[in-house]
Scaffold this motif. Sequence first.
Motif, short mmCIF file in Angstrom:
data_model
loop_
_atom_site.label_atom_id
_atom_site.label_comp_id
_atom_site.label_asym_id
_atom_site.label_seq_id
_atom_site.Cartn_x
_atom_site.Cartn_y
_atom_site.Cartn_z
N THR A 17 0.83 -1.21 0.00
CA THR A 17 0.00 0.00 0.00
C THR A 17 0.86 1.26 0.00
O THR A 17 0.62 2.18 -0.79
CB THR A 17 -0.93 0.01 1.22
OG1 THR A 17 -1.91 -1.02 1.08
CG2 THR A 17 -1.66 1.34 1.35
N SER A 43 1.40 3.88 -3.20
CA SER A 43 0.95 5.25 -2.93
C SER A 43 2.06 6.27 -3.16
O SER A 43 1.82 7.37 -3.67
CB SER A 43 0.44 5.37 -1.50
OG SER A 43 -0.67 4.52 -1.30
N ALA A 93 2.38 6.66 -6.82
CA ALA A 93 1.33 7.52 -7.38
C ALA A 93 1.82 8.97 -7.49
O ALA A 93 1.48 9.67 -8.45
CB ALA A 93 0.07 7.45 -6.51
N THR A 145 -4.86 2.35 -6.95
CA THR A 145 -3.91 3.46 -7.06
C THR A 145 -4.07 4.19 -8.39
O THR A 145 -4.04 5.42 -8.44
CB THR A 145 -2.46 2.95 -6.93
OG1 THR A 145 -2.30 2.32 -5.65
CG2 THR A 145 -1.47 4.09 -7.05
N CYS A 193 -7.15 6.37 -8.24
CA CYS A 193 -6.89 7.57 -7.42
C CYS A 193 -6.00 8.56 -8.18
O CYS A 193 -6.19 9.78 -8.11
CB CYS A 193 -6.22 7.18 -6.10
SG CYS A 193 -7.30 6.27 -4.98
N CYS A 194 -5.02 8.03 -8.91
CA CYS A 194 -4.12 8.86 -9.71
C CYS A 194 -4.89 9.59 -10.80
O CYS A 194 -4.71 10.80 -11.00
CB CYS A 194 -3.07 7.97 -10.37
SG CYS A 194 -1.40 8.33 -9.86
N SER A 249 -4.71 7.51 -2.15
CA SER A 249 -4.32 6.18 -2.60
C SER A 249 -4.08 5.24 -1.43
O SER A 249 -4.55 4.10 -1.43
CB SER A 249 -3.05 6.26 -3.46
OG SER A 249 -3.25 7.07 -4.58
N ARG A 250 -3.33 5.73 -0.44
CA ARG A 250 -3.01 4.87 0.70
C ARG A 250 -4.26 4.45 1.46
O ARG A 250 -4.44 3.27 1.78
CB ARG A 250 -2.04 5.60 1.65
CG ARG A 250 -1.59 4.74 2.83
CD ARG A 250 -0.80 5.55 3.83
NE ARG A 250 -1.50 6.77 4.21
CZ ARG A 250 -2.58 6.78 4.98
NH1 ARG A 250 -3.10 5.67 5.45
NH2 ARG A 250 -3.15 7.94 5.29
N CYS A 293 -6.40 2.05 -0.77
CA CYS A 293 -5.78 0.73 -0.88
C CYS A 293 -5.95 -0.08 0.39
O CYS A 293 -6.30 -1.27 0.35
CB CYS A 293 -4.29 0.87 -1.20
SG CYS A 293 -3.92 1.11 -2.93
#
Length: 256
Positions: free
Chosen positions: A141, A145, A148, A210, A213-214, A240-241, A244
């Motif tokens: 994770t 992240s 990312a 990820t 989210c990116c 992201s973190r 995830c």
Amino acid sequence: MKKQLSRLFKGIASLISFLTIVPTKIYEIELAAEFFYLVPVIGVFEGVIVGMVMSLNLPIVLRAGIATCLIFLITGFNHIDGFADFVDVLASRRRGKNALRIMKEVHRGSVAIASTILIILITFCSMICLGKYAFAHILITVVVSTEAMFILAVLSEEPDYPGLGKLFISKSKNTSGIILNAAVLATFFTLMYLVLSYSIVYMMLAIAVTMICCAYTFDKASNILGYVTGDVLGFCFELSRTSCLLVLAIASSLGI
């Protein structure tokens, strides 16, 4: 060769100093930006430290509480500060210079405060539910992240004002750095599978979340600001973190 290795170690040490609270006694911003493509290595460093907490012989709630605190403390709250700044911008519905002005304000809006509390709560609850693969879940994770942030830096236009964000984004355009970044990631995923026997399904879940989210962060930053800033990179890391960890916790709970 010695000079190259020395420069490499200094670059990694500078990245650690810049992205964490660990004092390496080497703090060269230009060098940290130049070696930003090695940011997954910093993710491994952070992930191992936090993941080891979840391996302690303590009650799960206590382990999760310590790990949650540590995951924010180890970065010096830099990423979550950027998260709150960009949430303020999203909530304001402003664009361009007006949006940038809001992001630079010292005060936090109610939406930013509530959102920050929510991601801390989600992180804590997810830590509790990670199951027997908690160490590996946390490790992958944090690594994806941090990656990312590099992806966003590569994709983004450079900000139209000087600052750390501009420096790191401009240095990320180096083709050889992008190739080396991909090699580092490929090595990491291979070791996760061979050494930790980590499920490919979990890897794909972490990568997919990820990337989503990116894409979301890049789209919002491009439409609102026209580029990615340091605060936006921090926003993407936290989004992201947290996402995830949540998805992997749900997958573990369902026995996937």
